[in-house]
Every structure is written in structure tokens, then in C-alpha cells.
Design a protein around this motif. Sequence first.
Motif, PDB file in Angstrom:
ATOM      1  N   SER A  73       0.832  -1.204   0.000  1.00  0.00           N
ATOM      2  CA  SER A  73       0.000   0.000   0.000  1.00  0.00           C
ATOM      3  C   SER A  73       0.865   1.251   0.000  1.00  0.00           C
ATOM      4  N   GLN A  74       1.933   1.237   0.808  1.00  0.00           N
ATOM      5  CA  GLN A  74       2.860   2.384   0.807  1.00  0.00           C
ATOM      6  C   GLN A  74       3.476   2.582  -0.572  1.00  0.00           C
ATOM      7  N   PHE A  75       3.940   1.500  -1.166  1.00  0.00           N
ATOM      8  CA  PHE A  75       4.559   1.599  -2.484  1.00  0.00           C
ATOM      9  C   PHE A  75       3.574   2.148  -3.510  1.00  0.00           C
ATOM     10  N   ASP A  76       2.324   1.670  -3.477  1.00  0.00           N
ATOM     11  CA  ASP A  76       1.324   2.140  -4.436  1.00  0.00           C
ATOM     12  C   ASP A  76       1.015   3.624  -4.255  1.00  0.00           C
ATOM     13  N   GLN A  77       1.003   4.104  -3.007  1.00  0.00           N
ATOM     14  CA  GLN A  77       0.775   5.525  -2.771  1.00  0.00           C
ATOM     15  C   GLN A  77       1.890   6.367  -3.382  1.00  0.00           C
ATOM     16  N   PHE A  78       3.129   5.915  -3.246  1.00  0.00           N
ATOM     17  CA  PHE A  78       4.241   6.660  -3.831  1.00  0.00           C
ATOM     18  C   PHE A  78       4.264   6.539  -5.350  1.00  0.00           C
ATOM     19  N   ARG A  79       3.864   5.385  -5.857  1.00  0.00           N
ATOM     20  CA  ARG A  79       3.869   5.175  -7.307  1.00  0.00           C
ATOM     21  C   ARG A  79       2.888   6.117  -7.999  1.00  0.00           C
ATOM     22  N   ALA A  80       1.866   6.559  -7.275  1.00  0.00           N
ATOM     23  CA  ALA A  80       0.875   7.469  -7.849  1.00  0.00           C
ATOM     24  C   ALA A  80       1.346   8.915  -7.906  1.00  0.00           C
ATOM     25  N   GLN A  81       2.493   9.209  -7.264  1.00  0.00           N
ATOM     26  CA  GLN A  81       3.016  10.576  -7.243  1.00  0.00           C
ATOM     27  C   GLN A  81       3.960  10.813  -8.422  1.00  0.00           C
ATOM     28  N   VAL A  82       4.126  12.099  -8.785  1.00  0.00           N
ATOM     29  CA  VAL A  82       5.070  12.490  -9.833  1.00  0.00           C
ATOM     30  C   VAL A  82       6.234  13.229  -9.173  1.00  0.00           C
ATOM     31  N   PRO A  83       7.406  12.614  -9.079  1.00  0.00           N
ATOM     32  CA  PRO A  83       8.547  13.249  -8.408  1.00  0.00           C
ATOM     33  C   PRO A  83       9.039  14.487  -9.164  1.00  0.00           C
ATOM     34  N   ASP A  84       9.613  15.426  -8.408  1.00  0.00           N
ATOM     35  CA  ASP A  84      10.149  16.646  -9.011  1.00  0.00           C
ATOM     36  C   ASP A  84      11.194  16.343 -10.070  1.00  0.00           C
ATOM     37  N   VAL A  85      12.007  15.318  -9.836  1.00  0.00           N
ATOM     38  CA  VAL A  85      13.076  15.025 -10.778  1.00  0.00           C
ATOM     39  C   VAL A  85      12.515  14.612 -12.134  1.00  0.00           C
ATOM     40  N   GLU A  86      11.343  13.968 -12.161  1.00  0.00           N
ATOM     41  CA  GLU A  86      10.739  13.606 -13.437  1.00  0.00           C
ATOM     42  C   GLU A  86      10.215  14.841 -14.163  1.00  0.00           C
ATOM     43  N   LEU A  87       9.643  15.779 -13.419  1.00  0.00           N
ATOM     44  CA  LEU A  87       9.197  17.023 -14.039  1.00  0.00           C
ATOM     45  C   LEU A  87      10.366  17.788 -14.642  1.00  0.00           C
ATOM     46  N   MET A  88      11.468  17.848 -13.895  1.00  0.00           N
ATOM     47  CA  MET A  88      12.633  18.599 -14.380  1.00  0.00           C
ATOM     48  C   MET A  88      13.221  17.970 -15.642  1.00  0.00           C
TER      49      MET A  88
END
Length: 446
Positions: A425-440
Motif C-alpha cells: 500500500s505504501q509503495f502504491d501511494q508513492f507510485r501514484a506521485q510524480v517526483p520533481d526530478v521527473e518534471l525537471m
Amino acid sequence: MNLDELLEQNGCKFATVAMVDTNGALRGQMVSRRSLAGILRHGMGMAPVTLALDPTDKVLTVPGITDDSADFHDDPLIVDPATVRRIPWARPGHDLMFLSNYGGATAQICPRALLSRVLARAAGAGFHPKYGLELEYTLFDETPESAAAKGYRNLRTATLHPSHDLVLYQALQSEWYQAVADMAEPLRIDLAKMHEEIGGGFMEACIAAGEGLEPADQLVLLKTFLRALALRQGKTVTYMPRWSEQADSQSIHLHMSLKDADGTPVFWDAAEPHGISRTFRHFIGGLQRHLADLTLVFLPTVNAYRRFAPGTFAPPGLTWGYENRTTALRVVGHDPGSLRVENRLPGSDTNPYLTVAATLAAGIAGILDEIEPEAPVLGNGYGQPPARDFHRQMPEAIAAFRASAFARDWLGDAFVTTFAAARESQFDQFRAQVPDVELMRYFDLG
């Protein structure tokens, strides 16, 4: 002095009853002395959902506890009177604290109760561990508010440069070291040593070797109250295994040896190289065979796997060697009383009870099954491909833990099922986020 005499001498008006959640954090309630009398006899109710929370109270999906079938009932917390301590900075009458663990069905997934069961099973096989724990952390000249305002980037560490054992920085920070030692005394934390580590603000505090639940109890208390001390001084600490790309990895190192029922060390044999007995070899063999299945216990968060980025001083695989810090399992010591193994795999965010239980279970299984270890590593282990490895990605670690017959045998079906579900569940919650490094990297030109 019995407990009633202690309460009377203390002038106890309120006491804290605390338990340790799955993340290794203390949670509890302040109760009146009148209520404490009943709690000591019958326990104190607390909902098992407490074991399904991430540190900031994000609720994780756990079957039967937080899913559609959950009724959010209470189970009793059973107080251990022998654990009574005094909370630093609280005045007499309000400063007593007791540790507890779940009874009822929730005991099957309670970390402290789980370690008790593994200790009992080891004792049934004739073995009693002696162990100590080393905690790495980073101290910042930042408040939680200032760190958040900076987006947790460009933070001011308590010291500027990497400074392993540098007396200059220990002298500079003598007030911090002295405050930690003063804090440890009423908490009955047996600090063996403290020193600077390999990064700005990077430090280590070590719990002396002991037996039973006590060293794990002490490390939980140390983690909680180190953070409280920092907050009281307008500072903060982190136990993230990797809090920035520039920082080295942070871990909890577990040192363990075994005695038999008569108290005789069983890891030592003067006739063998380095004194390593046949029993000790099999203990190491068990660690090498079973720790991969238990990776999730030692690396329980999304961040924990960032600790193994190239160039960090983290274990290269499930290797072992004598006095060799480039292995995951370092044998250290030179006589019956000091020879032990150091498990260097756990990250600094692991739960101490689970770390000790998993290590002990794997080692005892190795003895019982007479598992021979791989050849020891000579020289630098980072340049030698390991014969056995742990899981490097969280989904793989979750799947291996969930499927492990060994984990279910020693830690229990209920714990394996719920812990794997919570971590997924923790992993899935993080997987749904878009990290700043990907935006950059991808927003404009990706």
C-alpha cells in the motif's frame, strides 16, 4: 522497590503507556494513576489500525484492519511493568512511562510481541542471543518548519564536512553529546558510544549489548527521544536511509552472538580460524540463505532502496567476511566474549524489534538445518559479485516476503500477510506521485 512503592515515591499523577508501531515509532497515551492501576491488571485498549499507519498517519490498506471488513475495534495493550522509565524534561509525578505490546489477536502482528515469540522459540532450541544496535542519523540546524519551507533541499547540517570520528566536531558539538547522555540516563538507555560519521551532521549512537527485549526497547526509546531532544533545541534529525543524493546511506547495524542454556558462548572455538565455531558458521549460513526472503523487514520503505545507489557505503550483497566492512555480514571479535556477527543490511528506518527477530530467526534456522555459508570475502567486497543477494526493488521484496514459507514459519502468517499488504500500500501511494526530478527531466523536452 516494588511498583506501588515506585509510584508512591514518584508522587505519580499521570503516566504514559506506550507501544511501538510497525514503523518503530512510539505511540501511547497519558493515563491517571487511578486508571493505571486497572491498566496494569487488565491492559489498555487501542485499535489495531495503529499498526497500519505510516509515520505521518497515512492509512495503509491492510486486510481485516483498514479494508471494508474492518470494524476498528480495540485490542488490549499489555503493560510490561519491568520497562518503567522516566521521561526526560517532565517533572516528577508526570514523568513515568511504561512500554507495552498488544495482546489478543493483534499480538500476532505486534512487533514487540513478535520478537518475544522468536526469542522464546530460540530459547526452546537452546540458544539465547546477546545483541547490541548501532543507530545512524543526521542532525540539522533546521526546524521541521524551515526544512519544509526549503522543500527539504539545501539543508544546513549540524557540521559542514564529512568527519568520521573527527574530535574537532565532537568537541564543537559537546553540548549535544552531553545532552544525549543526560537524556539517556532516566530512560535507562545503555549508551556504549557516540561519534561522528561520514557526512555533514551524520552521527552514530550505539546501544550496549544486552539480552531479551531490552536492547530493542532501548533503541526505540533512543530514536524517539533523540528526535524530541533535537526539536527542543530548534534542530531536527532524520533517520531516512538516504535523505539526499549527496548524502551517504544511513543504517542500523545489529551485532549478535549466542549463548547456550548454561550461558556459554557458542560462536567460539579456539581450534578454528578466527575462533569461528561450527555453530557460528551455520548461523552465518542461515543468514545468507534466508535474509533475501526477509529483505522487506530490513528495507521497509520506498526510500530504503535508494540507500544502495552506486557509490554509497552500503552492503554489496549477502556476503560475509572477518573484520570486513565491505560485506553485509561482518564477523568481528577475538575471544569467546566478543566474537559476533554484524548485520549491516538494515536501514536506519527499520523497526528494531523486527530487525532483531528476523536476524535471529534466520541464524537459528541455519544452526538447526546445519547450513554451510558461502566462502568468506577477502579484500574489497564491492569488486566481487556476490553469490547471494537481497532484493534491490521494493515490489520484488514484497513478493518474496509474501511467498516465503520461512517467513511464515518464524514470523507467522498473520504478520507476513499484513506487513506485506501495508508495504505494498505504501509503495502504491508513492507510485501514484510524480517526483520533481521527473518534471525537471521530462516536462519541457521529454
